[in-house]
Write a protein that holds these residues in place. Structure first.
Motif, short mmCIF file in Angstrom:
data_model
loop_
_atom_site.label_atom_id
_atom_site.label_comp_id
_atom_site.label_asym_id
_atom_site.label_seq_id
_atom_site.Cartn_x
_atom_site.Cartn_y
_atom_site.Cartn_z
N SER A 186 0.82 -1.21 0.00
CA SER A 186 0.00 0.00 0.00
C SER A 186 0.86 1.26 0.00
CB SER A 186 -0.93 0.01 1.22
OG SER A 186 -1.83 -1.07 1.18
N TRP A 187 1.91 1.26 0.83
CA TRP A 187 2.75 2.47 0.90
C TRP A 187 3.51 2.69 -0.41
CZ3 TRP A 187 7.98 2.68 0.21
CH2 TRP A 187 8.69 1.47 0.28
N GLN A 188 3.84 1.59 -1.10
CA GLN A 188 4.54 1.73 -2.37
C GLN A 188 3.60 2.28 -3.45
OE1 GLN A 188 5.77 -2.40 -2.57
NE2 GLN A 188 7.89 -1.89 -2.04
N SER A 189 2.35 1.80 -3.42
CA SER A 189 1.34 2.33 -4.34
C SER A 189 1.11 3.82 -4.09
CB SER A 189 0.03 1.56 -4.18
OG SER A 189 -0.98 2.09 -5.02
N ALA A 190 1.10 4.20 -2.80
CA ALA A 190 0.91 5.61 -2.44
C ALA A 190 2.09 6.45 -2.93
CB ALA A 190 0.75 5.75 -0.93
N ALA A 191 3.31 5.90 -2.80
CA ALA A 191 4.50 6.62 -3.26
C ALA A 191 4.45 6.83 -4.77
CB ALA A 191 5.76 5.85 -2.88
N CYS A 192 4.02 5.79 -5.50
CA CYS A 192 3.88 5.92 -6.95
C CYS A 192 2.83 6.97 -7.30
CB CYS A 192 3.50 4.57 -7.56
SG CYS A 192 4.77 3.29 -7.46
N GLY A 193 1.73 6.95 -6.56
CA GLY A 193 0.67 7.93 -6.79
C GLY A 193 1.12 9.35 -6.50
N ALA A 194 1.92 9.51 -5.45
CA ALA A 194 2.43 10.84 -5.09
C ALA A 194 3.31 11.39 -6.20
CB ALA A 194 3.20 10.77 -3.78
N PHE A 195 4.20 10.54 -6.72
CA PHE A 195 5.08 10.99 -7.80
C PHE A 195 4.27 11.31 -9.05
CE2 PHE A 195 7.71 10.34 -11.54
CZ PHE A 195 8.83 11.09 -11.24
N ALA A 196 3.32 10.43 -9.39
CA ALA A 196 2.50 10.64 -10.59
C ALA A 196 1.68 11.91 -10.46
CB ALA A 196 1.59 9.43 -10.81
N GLY A 197 1.10 12.13 -9.28
CA GLY A 197 0.30 13.33 -9.07
C GLY A 197 1.14 14.60 -9.13
N GLY A 198 2.35 14.54 -8.54
CA GLY A 198 3.24 15.70 -8.59
C GLY A 198 3.66 16.03 -10.00
N PHE A 199 4.00 15.00 -10.78
CA PHE A 199 4.41 15.22 -12.17
C PHE A 199 3.26 15.79 -12.98
CE2 PHE A 199 5.03 13.81 -16.57
CZ PHE A 199 6.29 14.36 -16.83
N ALA A 200 2.05 15.23 -12.79
CA ALA A 200 0.87 15.72 -13.52
C ALA A 200 0.58 17.17 -13.16
CB ALA A 200 -0.34 14.85 -13.22
N ALA A 201 0.82 17.55 -11.90
CA ALA A 201 0.59 18.93 -11.47
C ALA A 201 1.55 19.89 -12.18
CB ALA A 201 0.75 19.04 -9.96
N ILE A 202 2.81 19.47 -12.34
CA ILE A 202 3.78 20.31 -13.04
C ILE A 202 3.34 20.54 -14.48
CG2 ILE A 202 6.15 20.40 -13.91
CD1 ILE A 202 7.02 18.85 -11.45
N VAL A 203 2.93 19.46 -15.15
CA VAL A 203 2.54 19.55 -16.56
C VAL A 203 1.32 20.45 -16.76
CG1 VAL A 203 1.69 18.20 -18.52
CG2 VAL A 203 3.53 17.28 -17.08
N THR A 204 0.38 20.39 -15.83
CA THR A 204 -0.89 21.10 -16.03
C THR A 204 -0.99 22.43 -15.29
OG1 THR A 204 -1.91 19.84 -14.21
CG2 THR A 204 -2.14 18.95 -16.44
N THR A 205 0.09 22.87 -14.63
CA THR A 205 0.03 24.13 -13.89
C THR A 205 -0.36 25.34 -14.76
OG1 THR A 205 1.54 23.48 -12.12
CG2 THR A 205 1.42 25.81 -12.61
N PRO A 206 0.14 25.48 -16.00
CA PRO A 206 -0.32 26.62 -16.82
C PRO A 206 -1.84 26.66 -16.98
CG PRO A 206 1.63 25.63 -17.80
CD PRO A 206 1.22 24.72 -16.67
N LEU A 207 -2.46 25.51 -17.16
CA LEU A 207 -3.91 25.46 -17.28
C LEU A 207 -4.58 25.82 -15.96
CD1 LEU A 207 -4.28 22.20 -19.42
CD2 LEU A 207 -4.63 24.55 -20.19
N ASP A 208 -3.93 25.46 -14.85
CA ASP A 208 -4.46 25.79 -13.53
C ASP A 208 -4.38 27.30 -13.30
OD1 ASP A 208 -5.56 24.77 -11.05
OD2 ASP A 208 -3.72 25.46 -10.11
N VAL A 209 -3.30 27.92 -13.76
CA VAL A 209 -3.16 29.38 -13.65
C VAL A 209 -4.27 30.06 -14.46
CG1 VAL A 209 -1.70 31.38 -14.16
CG2 VAL A 209 -0.68 29.29 -13.27
#
Length: 257
Positions: A186-209
């Motif tokens: 479970s903790w490994q899945s969460a770590a993968c999700g955290a990285f994936a979510g962080g990377f997705a946030a970087i990519v989509t930040t201009p749209l968020d702005v």
């Protein structure tokens, strides 16, 4: 699953739905200060004029009210879309099904999320005004459509986020499983999700702005029309490329968690 059975017939569906809603509320409330900082960084008046670090819980009633139904709407739509598409478990279309289901879920959830987000963001940059007062002003000045200002930009932001996050999350879990020769914990899945979510946030930040600028724009202004490209161009003119990345660090933390 029995023939003709839907997601609601699965054991634990109600529990999962409740858990998803409670989790959504918990995350939104715990990370609300980061969300406020992100909104103020992205606001046209700048971080300090928008309130700086003062009143970082301004707008929390709107988030608290909208969070549970928003999470529930996404979960229900996501599960039912997967059920109706239901490819064979060994099919290469399984990841595509998850991406489509997540995208449809975001479109539906945004019907609840956007009004809550509009009120919340305006409260975050106008801490002196109460949530109900801001809600009333929006209805008086713009009507119901004012609560849905930024709907298109929100959907345009959420769908790419899901399309980046979900495949990356699944790929990281599969890679980690192969490396250790057993299913991830479970903790490994969460770590993968955290990285994936962080990377997705970087990519989509201009749209968020762009979404934030549209929601906060003055009534009748060009940005308030909801044109995403126009909003991005205005940010680029005033802040360059870095202007489109305002709030990316706080977005990464919030989305990763």
């Amino acid at each position: 699953m029995a023939p003709g059975a839907g997601p609601a017939d699965q054991p634990g569906f109600g529990v999962s739905l409740l858990a998803g809603g409670v989790a959504g509320v918990s995350v939104d409330l715990i990370l609300f200060p980061l969300d406020t900082i992100k909104t103020r960084l992205q606001s046209p008046q700048g971080f300090n004029k928008a309130g700086g670090f003062r009143g970082i819980y301004a707008g929390v009633p709107s988030a608290a009210i909208g969070s549970f139904p928003n999470a529930a709407a996404f979960f229900i739509t996501y599960e039912y879309t997967k059920f109706f598409l239901r490819p064979d478990s060994s099919s290469y279309l399984v990841p595509v099904t998850h991406m489509v289901a997540a995208s449809v879920g975001e479109v539906v959830a945004c019907l609840i999320r956007v009004p809550s987000e509009v009120v919340k963001q305006r409260a975050q940059v106008s801490a002196a005004s109460g949530t109900f007062q801001i809600f009333s002003n929006i209805l008086y000045q713009e009507g119901i459509q004012g609560l849905y200002r930024g709907y298109k930009s929100t959907v345009l932001r959420e769908i790419p986020f899901s399309l980046v996050q979900f495949p990356l999350w699944e790929s990281l879990k599969a890679l980690w499983s192969r490396k250790q020769d057993h299913v991830v914990d479970s903790w490994q899945s969460a770590a993968c999700g955290a990285f994936a979510g962080g990377f997705a946030a970087i990519v989509t930040t201009p749209l968020d702005v762009a979404k934030t600028r549209i929601m906060l724009a003055k009534v009748g202004s060009r940005t308030a029309s909801g044109n995403v490209l126009s909003a991005l161009f205005e940010v680029w003119k005033t802040g360059g490329i870095s202007g489109n990345q305002e709030g990316d660090f706080s977005s990464e933390i919030r989305m990763a968690i």
